[in-house]
Design a protein around this motif. Structure first.
Motif, PDB file in Angstrom:
ATOM      1  N   LEU A 177      10.658   8.519  -0.201  1.00 43.89           N
ATOM      2  CA  LEU A 177       9.661   7.868   0.652  1.00 43.89           C
ATOM      3  C   LEU A 177       9.263   8.788   1.810  1.00 43.89           C
ATOM      4  CD1 LEU A 177       8.019   5.315   1.123  1.00 43.89           C
ATOM      5  CD2 LEU A 177       9.968   4.366   2.384  1.00 43.89           C
ATOM      6  N   LYS A 178      10.239   9.462   2.397  1.00 36.88           N
ATOM      7  CA  LYS A 178       9.942  10.386   3.488  1.00 36.88           C
ATOM      8  C   LYS A 178       9.032  11.534   2.998  1.00 36.88           C
ATOM      9  CE  LYS A 178      13.251  11.348   6.356  1.00 36.88           C
ATOM     10  NZ  LYS A 178      14.469  11.917   6.977  1.00 36.88           N
ATOM     11  N   GLU A 179       9.337  12.030   1.815  1.00 37.33           N
ATOM     12  CA  GLU A 179       8.530  13.131   1.247  1.00 37.33           C
ATOM     13  C   GLU A 179       7.102  12.675   0.977  1.00 37.33           C
ATOM     14  OE1 GLU A 179       8.342  15.722  -2.886  1.00 37.33           O
ATOM     15  OE2 GLU A 179      10.253  14.810  -2.265  1.00 37.33           O
ATOM     16  N   ALA A 214       0.803  -1.223   0.000  1.00 36.67           N
ATOM     17  CA  ALA A 214       0.000   0.000   0.000  1.00 36.67           C
ATOM     18  C   ALA A 214       0.834   1.271   0.000  1.00 36.67           C
ATOM     19  CB  ALA A 214      -0.932   0.006   1.219  1.00 36.67           C
ATOM     20  N   ILE A 215       1.978   1.263   0.686  1.00 38.54           N
ATOM     21  CA  ILE A 215       2.755   2.493   0.864  1.00 38.54           C
ATOM     22  C   ILE A 215       4.084   2.440   0.128  1.00 38.54           C
ATOM     23  CG2 ILE A 215       3.910   3.945   2.587  1.00 38.54           C
ATOM     24  CD1 ILE A 215       1.756   3.102   4.582  1.00 38.54           C
ATOM     25  N   VAL A 216       4.827   1.355   0.307  1.00 40.28           N
ATOM     26  CA  VAL A 216       6.179   1.284  -0.261  1.00 40.28           C
ATOM     27  C   VAL A 216       6.132   1.057  -1.769  1.00 40.28           C
ATOM     28  CG1 VAL A 216       8.394   0.101  -0.173  1.00 40.28           C
ATOM     29  CG2 VAL A 216       7.097   0.461   1.938  1.00 40.28           C
ATOM     30  N   ALA A 217       5.281   0.165  -2.235  1.00 39.41           N
ATOM     31  CA  ALA A 217       5.247  -0.175  -3.656  1.00 39.41           C
ATOM     32  C   ALA A 217       4.976   1.040  -4.560  1.00 39.41           C
ATOM     33  CB  ALA A 217       4.228  -1.284  -3.916  1.00 39.41           C
ATOM     34  N   PRO A 218       3.973   1.890  -4.250  1.00 40.99           N
ATOM     35  CA  PRO A 218       3.756   3.053  -5.121  1.00 40.99           C
ATOM     36  C   PRO A 218       4.961   3.992  -5.188  1.00 40.99           C
ATOM     37  CG  PRO A 218       1.845   2.683  -3.726  1.00 40.99           C
ATOM     38  CD  PRO A 218       2.936   1.789  -3.209  1.00 40.99           C
ATOM     39  N   VAL A 219       5.673   4.151  -4.067  1.00 43.43           N
ATOM     40  CA  VAL A 219       6.847   5.023  -4.073  1.00 43.43           C
ATOM     41  C   VAL A 219       7.990   4.365  -4.844  1.00 43.43           C
ATOM     42  CG1 VAL A 219       8.487   6.302  -2.649  1.00 43.43           C
ATOM     43  CG2 VAL A 219       6.126   6.034  -1.883  1.00 43.43           C
ATOM     44  N   LEU A 220       8.118   3.041  -4.723  1.00 42.00           N
ATOM     45  CA  LEU A 220       9.123   2.325  -5.510  1.00 42.00           C
ATOM     46  C   LEU A 220       8.856   2.481  -7.010  1.00 42.00           C
ATOM     47  CD1 LEU A 220      10.007  -1.129  -3.880  1.00 42.00           C
ATOM     48  CD2 LEU A 220      11.581   0.690  -4.536  1.00 42.00           C
ATOM     49  N   ALA A 221       7.570   2.451  -7.378  1.00 43.06           N
ATOM     50  CA  ALA A 221       7.225   2.625  -8.787  1.00 43.06           C
ATOM     51  C   ALA A 221       7.617   4.019  -9.274  1.00 43.06           C
ATOM     52  CB  ALA A 221       5.730   2.391  -8.991  1.00 43.06           C
ATOM     53  N   GLU A 222       7.354   5.023  -8.453  1.00 43.39           N
ATOM     54  CA  GLU A 222       7.735   6.387  -8.811  1.00 43.39           C
ATOM     55  C   GLU A 222       9.255   6.517  -8.887  1.00 43.39           C
ATOM     56  OE1 GLU A 222       7.126  10.997  -7.218  1.00 43.39           O
ATOM     57  OE2 GLU A 222       6.222   9.323  -6.117  1.00 43.39           O
TER      58      GLU A 222
END
Length: 298
Positions: A292-294, A109-117
């Motif tokens: 990720l922090k942002e 839910a949280i890490v995967a979308p940021v990894l994609a970006e």
């Protein structure tokens, strides 16, 4: 026959000499003396057991062995220079593979979308997300970093705090209709509890009231699960109540699927951390932590 023990610095001197065309010119390029260049070549020939140069008072020329050796040396030095250049690129911009471990509740839910970006921003990096509710061995399993939730144990690993979250006591409307709604923490001992077994103390909870007074209660589990999402599913199904992170139950509370309980009391906030090995953070890890922090701050 064993390979000779060669001082590799002398290979660079040899290539510089051939390129310069004379001992004097090579010494100027290398910032040393003509005698030192001559000494390096003499030792190199001695180590190899081969004559590389034929020297006279006016000129020098390569032997057949020297010509072949020069071609090989020039290629070795070019490869070394390219390796140093690639290392500099790795130091200055994200490259390679970024391997991340995260738990089942926040990994997808949280890490995967940021990894994609992150992958879109840095196409020279391939990303890998491994989801597990067990605490992984970052070094042994060759992860670049692990995203951990809650409270960190003592470790030699480095950690960067990304965000905080609230712990929410919740139950389904069906459960509350059947068992009633607690008004103080002490009443939780009589309720059905869903235990998250990966916690260090899954049945003992300490609440603080508005005055800061602590109230510790030990709960009675009717079921347990080793993942936050499985615990959440039990609670939604009305099997019992439990404490879950706000990012898991926020939408449920907003829609009435779950009810927030004991709102006049508060549990300690938990942290979201990026945990990684090494004394210095690589540029690919630092870039992902910053992104990720942002995104979590939003």
């Amino acid at each position: 026959m064993a390979s000779p023990d060669i001082n590799l610095n002398r290979l660079a001197v040899f290539v510089a000499l051939v390129r310069a065309g004379s001992f004097t010119a090579a010494a100027e390029r290398l910032g040393t003396t003509k005698a030192m260049v001559s000494q390096h070549i003499a030792k190199l020939e001695d180590e190899l057991g081969v004559t590389l140069l034929v020297r006279s008072t006016r000129r020098m020329s390569l032997t057949d062995a020297g010509e072949r050796f020069h071609e090989d040396c020039a290629r070795v030095l070019a490869d070394a220079e390219a390796a140093v250049t690639r290392l500099g690129e790795c130091r200055d911009s994200p490259t390679g593979t970024l391997r991340v471990a995260a738990a089942g509740d926040h990994g997808p839910a949280i890490v995967a979308p940021v990894l994609a970006e992150y992958a879109a921003l840095h196409p020279q990096v391939s990303v890998e997300l491994v989801v597990s509710d067990e605490i992984v061995d970052v070094i042994a399993e060759r992860f670049d970093l692990s995203i951990r939730i809650g409270w960190l144990r003592d470790s030699s690993l480095r950690a960067a705090k990304l965000s905080s979250f609230r712990q929410c006591l919740v139950a389904s409307p069906a459960y509350l209709a059947r068992r009633g709604k607690p008004s103080v923490p002490d009443e939780l001992a009589a309720h059905d509890w869903i235990s998250l077994s990966v916690l260090s103390s899954p049945t003992r909870w300490t609440f603080a009231d508005e005055a800061g007074t602590e109230h510790t209660v030990r709960t009675r589990p009717v079921a347990s699960a080793n993942s936050t999402l499985a615990t959440h599913a039990f609670v939604v199904a009305g099997l019992g109540m439990s404490v879950l992170p706000d990012y898991v139950v926020h939408a449920d509370i907003a829609t009435g699927r779950l009810a927030s309980l004991l709102d006049g009391y508060r549990l300690p906030d938990g942290g979201v951390y990026a945990v990684y090995p090494g004394k210095q953070t690589s540029v690919k890890v630092r870039a992902f932590i910053d992104l990720l922090k942002e995104r979590m701050a939003r």
